[in-house]
Motif scaffolding. Structure first.
Motif, PDB file in Angstrom:
ATOM      1  N   THR A  72       0.834  -1.205   0.000  1.00  0.00           N
ATOM      2  CA  THR A  72       0.000   0.000   0.000  1.00  0.00           C
ATOM      3  C   THR A  72       0.868   1.254   0.000  1.00  0.00           C
ATOM      4  N   HIS A  73       2.017   1.181   0.677  1.00  0.00           N
ATOM      5  CA  HIS A  73       2.966   2.293   0.693  1.00  0.00           C
ATOM      6  C   HIS A  73       4.295   1.765   1.205  1.00  0.00           C
ATOM      7  N   THR A  74       5.292   2.656   1.287  1.00  0.00           N
ATOM      8  CA  THR A  74       6.648   2.163   1.504  1.00  0.00           C
ATOM      9  C   THR A  74       7.211   2.549   2.866  1.00  0.00           C
ATOM     10  N   ARG A  76       8.455   1.390   6.540  1.00  0.00           N
ATOM     11  CA  ARG A  76       9.244   0.208   6.876  1.00  0.00           C
ATOM     12  C   ARG A  76       8.448  -0.933   7.503  1.00  0.00           C
ATOM     13  N   ASP A  77       7.268  -0.624   7.993  1.00  0.00           N
ATOM     14  CA  ASP A  77       6.459  -1.723   8.558  1.00  0.00           C
ATOM     15  C   ASP A  77       5.587  -2.372   7.472  1.00  0.00           C
ATOM     16  N   HIS A  78       5.724  -1.939   6.203  1.00  0.00           N
ATOM     17  CA  HIS A  78       4.848  -2.469   5.140  1.00  0.00           C
ATOM     18  C   HIS A  78       5.564  -3.198   4.012  1.00  0.00           C
ATOM     19  N   SER A  79       6.645  -2.579   3.480  1.00  0.00           N
ATOM     20  CA  SER A  79       7.205  -3.080   2.226  1.00  0.00           C
ATOM     21  C   SER A  79       8.508  -3.879   2.297  1.00  0.00           C
ATOM     22  N   GLY A 159      -4.807  -0.257   4.089  1.00  0.00           N
ATOM     23  CA  GLY A 159      -3.439   0.117   4.458  1.00  0.00           C
ATOM     24  C   GLY A 159      -3.408   0.962   5.706  1.00  0.00           C
ATOM     25  N   ASP A 160      -2.679   2.079   5.635  1.00  0.00           N
ATOM     26  CA  ASP A 160      -2.635   3.024   6.754  1.00  0.00           C
ATOM     27  C   ASP A 160      -3.503   4.253   6.476  1.00  0.00           C
ATOM     28  N   HIS A 161      -4.174   4.266   5.329  1.00  0.00           N
ATOM     29  CA  HIS A 161      -5.038   5.423   5.039  1.00  0.00           C
ATOM     30  C   HIS A 161      -6.200   5.461   6.026  1.00  0.00           C
ATOM     31  N   ALA A 198      -4.223  -2.190   7.656  1.00  0.00           N
ATOM     32  CA  ALA A 198      -2.938  -2.816   7.986  1.00  0.00           C
ATOM     33  C   ALA A 198      -2.729  -2.919   9.494  1.00  0.00           C
ATOM     34  N   HIS A 199      -3.460  -2.091  10.240  1.00  0.00           N
ATOM     35  CA  HIS A 199      -3.337  -2.140  11.700  1.00  0.00           C
ATOM     36  C   HIS A 199      -4.736  -2.022  12.301  1.00  0.00           C
ATOM     37  N   GLY A 200      -5.058  -2.936  13.198  1.00  0.00           N
ATOM     38  CA  GLY A 200      -6.352  -2.854  13.875  1.00  0.00           C
ATOM     39  C   GLY A 200      -7.423  -3.694  13.199  1.00  0.00           C
TER      40      GLY A 200
HETATM   41 ZN    ZN Z   1       1.825   0.934   8.926  1.00  0.00          ZN
END
Ligand code: ZN
Length: 281
Positions: A72-74, A76-79, A159-161, A198-200
């Motif tokens: 979803t984005h870059t 460090r906890d994603h890609s 994602g984180d949006h 991505a969280h929750g």
């Molecule tokens: Zn994240």
């Protein structure tokens, strides 16, 4: 409650989830990787490069073909797990664009994965077929400029949006409050039935939830405007007044969000700044 690290959770037909062991004040219990599809798969947000997490993903794939590894984005906890997972599964990395940094200076902050290199970046609305159904990229800049959500079978990997446990950090210069609000409004006009962040936990009332997030930001904006209308203030002073009792670990992030609001208000001609002092225009 024991968080389900390395345990594959089937959320609905064709959508499963795997939690990485990277809990923090910003990631909640950790990053959630999603497996989309049944006979063949797309992997959304492979997560941090933790060997046990990559092992768990490979095990969950169970030899099925992987069409795409999608980030979803870059942050460090994603890609960062995308590359090792690509090497082990043979799948291409297809998803968000690498972050185009204007300078290699302070903007390239520690949160970004500068090594991310996708085989292909998706534009808004572009789709990848997985198991005969499309995974569609929904461009949602704001948290980061390269953020994508992925729609699949009426669900949206947000994602984180949009997160299920906390509001999103919007940290300039890559984070942009006006873009974030426009991206929330874009989701509000869609009819996805569930968000898988991505969280929750999943968001099962997306429209109402997104309205709530937009309302929260508008309230924060009014509060920032009121504070700088009373007297010139710097960002720490605004944070201290706008976020009483804030967890000290989140003060920097709150400062980032306040800065994002101020930049947006400045663009709209409502505030101006002199050094580190901000005043109503
Ligand atoms: Zn994240």
């Amino acid at each position: 409650m024991e968080a389900p690290y390395a345990k594959l959770e089937q959320l609905e037909p064709g959508i499963a989830r795997l939690l990485a062991h990277n809990p923090s004040a910003f990631t909640y219990y950790g990053t959630q990787t999603y497996l989309l599809g049944e006979r063949e798969l797309a992997i959304v947000d492979p997560g941090p490069d933790l060997p046990e997490h990559v092992d768990a993903i490979v095990q969950a794939i169970g030899g099925r073909p992987v069409v795409a590894i999608m980030c979803t984005h870059t942050h460090r906890d994603h890609s960062p797990a995308a590359r090792p997972l690509a090497e082990r599964s043979g799948a291409p990395i297809i998803g968000c664009a690498p972050l185009a940094l204007e300078t290699a200076g302070p903007r390239a902050d520690a949160a970004f994965d500068g090594d991310y290199r996708p085989e292909r970046a998706l534009e808004d609305g572009e789709a990848i077929a997985v198991d005969g159904q499309d995974v569609i990229a929904v461009a949602t800049p704001g948290h980061t400029s390269n953020h994508l959500c992925f729609a699949y079978r009426g669900a949206l990997c947000s994602g984180d949006h949009v997160m299920g446990w906390s509001t999103t950090v919007v940290f300039p210069p890559d984070g942009d409050m006006a873009a974030y609000m426009a991206s929330l409004d874009k989701l509000r006009q869609r009819d996805d039935r569930t968000y898988y962040p991505a969280h929750g936990p999943p968001v099962t009332n997306p429209e109402q939830y997104v309205r709530g997030l937009m309302g929260h930001r508008m309230q924060r904006e009014r509060q920032v405007l009121k504070l700088v209308g009373e007297q010139p203030r710097d960002i720490p002073d605004i944070v201290a007044n706008a976020y009483p009792g804030l967890d000290p670990r989140l003060v920097t992030a709150a400062g980032g969000s306040v800065f994002a609001h101020l930049l947006d208000l400045e663009r709209r001609g409502l505030v101006r700044n002199d050094g580190d002092q901000w005043t109503a225009a």
